[in-house]
Design an enzyme around this catalytic site. Structure first.
Site, PDB file in Angstrom:
ATOM      1  N   GLU A  85       9.889  11.767  13.984  1.00 39.32           N
ATOM      2  CA  GLU A  85      11.191  12.004  15.181  1.00 39.32           C
ATOM      3  C   GLU A  85      11.929  12.348  15.171  1.00 39.32           C
ATOM      4  OE1 GLU A  85       8.431   7.969  16.411  1.00 39.32           O
ATOM      5  OE2 GLU A  85       9.027   9.054  14.336  1.00 39.32           O
ATOM      6  N   ALA A 133     -22.076   0.997 -12.606  1.00 37.33           N
ATOM      7  CA  ALA A 133     -22.047  -0.985 -11.956  1.00 37.33           C
ATOM      8  C   ALA A 133     -20.546  -1.170 -11.330  1.00 37.33           C
ATOM      9  CB  ALA A 133     -21.953  -1.279 -14.070  1.00 37.33           C
TER      10      ALA A 133
END
Length: 346
Positions: free
Chosen positions: A55, A284
């Site tokens: 903003e 794995a």
């Protein structure tokens, strides 16, 4: 017509927000635009924690473009509810009030408990009209890593793999190292630019000695290299001369124990401010993350190969509940096909 206009301007704010993906942690990527009499007068995005929020970036841009008087009576479009408390920067609600904005439209409410829902009352108390929920789904999608950390304490985890059509991640002996093509490997560089950390296993470091860095300048500009996190309980077996421990970014390499994967991920969020993680590891370790319920999204590069062999992409004992995927998207990249999807919850 007003709703259509709101959607149009919010889409521009979302474009701004996307510039911040992978750069703002532990803060969210947010964009904003300032509109006056149907014309864009300012735009901005949050660039890094400690710097101005979107903003204030947009208001500063509008000030340079048109001057302070033109901002009065304008509408601010923001992709996330404006903050209303002091942190490393002053609250954005105060900046909008001081600038004389007459209307604020935001896409989605903040899920930070310190902010959620507070902006409406603060802004309305200053006589500013407030609307929300414009392009909420699109904004929520962009903010999903930040929201996940706010709600669960764990980062958003993306599992990435390249595999053959028969699900293998290595080629037969005597053939080249790569399964995916050059275009897919370039796409991985972009993917690394979306995240705050890259997770791998000690076994992968011992076997492949990966760098796990962003090597294309356009994806590295304006950000740090991601944290490189090696998960292992066999610290003494790690190759100390590997690039992860010797290159110029060695201070971005962390070693973490393998015992509690959800806890380890939570510690990355709490300790390093990590919002999103990319997994680049063998079958794995990847399966262990799935079995622990820690994978939120998958990116799979399918190569037009049949490899055979005994190294699958997922090599665990089997998922407690098979992972179903949603929001599945396919894209042709060179000779490969990339599939990107979310892991369905519940």
């Amino acid at each position: 017509m007003a709703a259509m206009d709101d959607a149009y301007w919010m889409a521009l704010a979302l474009e701004e927000a996307r510039n911040g993906v992978g750069r703002t942690a532990p803060n969210p990527p947010v964009g904003a635009v300032i509109v006056k009499d149907g014309a864009l007068i300012g735009r901005g995005w949050h660039r890094a924690a400690g710097q101005a929020h979107a903003e204030r970036e947009a208001l500063a841009d509008a000030l340079r473009n048109t001057g302070a008087e033109a901002i009065r009576g304008s509408t601010a479009y923001v992709t996330l509810e404006p903050c209303s408390t002091f942190g490393r920067t002053p609250p954005c609600t105060a900046g909008l009030i001081e600038a004389g904005v007459s209307r604020v439209v935001y896409a989605v409410k903040d899920r930070n408990p310190a902010h959620v829902g507070r902006a409406d009352a603060v802004l309305a108390g200053a006589g500013i009209e407030v609307a929300s929920g414009i392009l909420e789904k699109e904004a929520t999608d962009l903010l999903r890593p930040f929201f996940q950390v706010q709600e669960t304490g764990r980062p958003w985890v993306i599992w990435k793999t390249a595999m053959s059509l028969d699900g293998r991640i290595t080629r037969p002996p005597g053939e080249g190292q790569w399964l995916s093509g050059e275009a897919s490997r370039a796409d991985v560089q972009k993917l690394r630019g979306e995240v705050d950390a890259i997770l791998t296993s000690g076994e992968t470091v011992r076997r492949d000695r990966p760098q796990l860095t962003i090597r294309q300048p356009e994806w590295l500009e304006g950000r740090n290299q991601p944290w490189r996190v090696v998960v292992t309980d066999r610290l003494e077996e790690l190759p100390t001369d590997a690039a992860l421990f010797t290159d110029e970014w060695r201070d971005r390499t962390l070693i973490r124990p393998a015992g509690d994967l959800p806890g380890m991920l939570g510690n990355l969020a709490a300790g390093q401010g990590v919002l999103s993680v990319l997994v680049e590891a063998g079958g794995a370790f990847s399966a262990a993350l799935f079995e622990a319920g820690c994978v939120d999204e998958v990116v799979i590069y399918l190569a037009p190969l049949l490899c055979g062999g005994d190294v699958p992409a997922l090599a665990g004992t089997g998922l407690p509940v098979p992972a179903s995927l949603e929001d599945v998207r396919y894209e042709r990249i060179g000779d490969d096909v990339r599939m990107r999807a979310r892991v369905a919850r519940g």
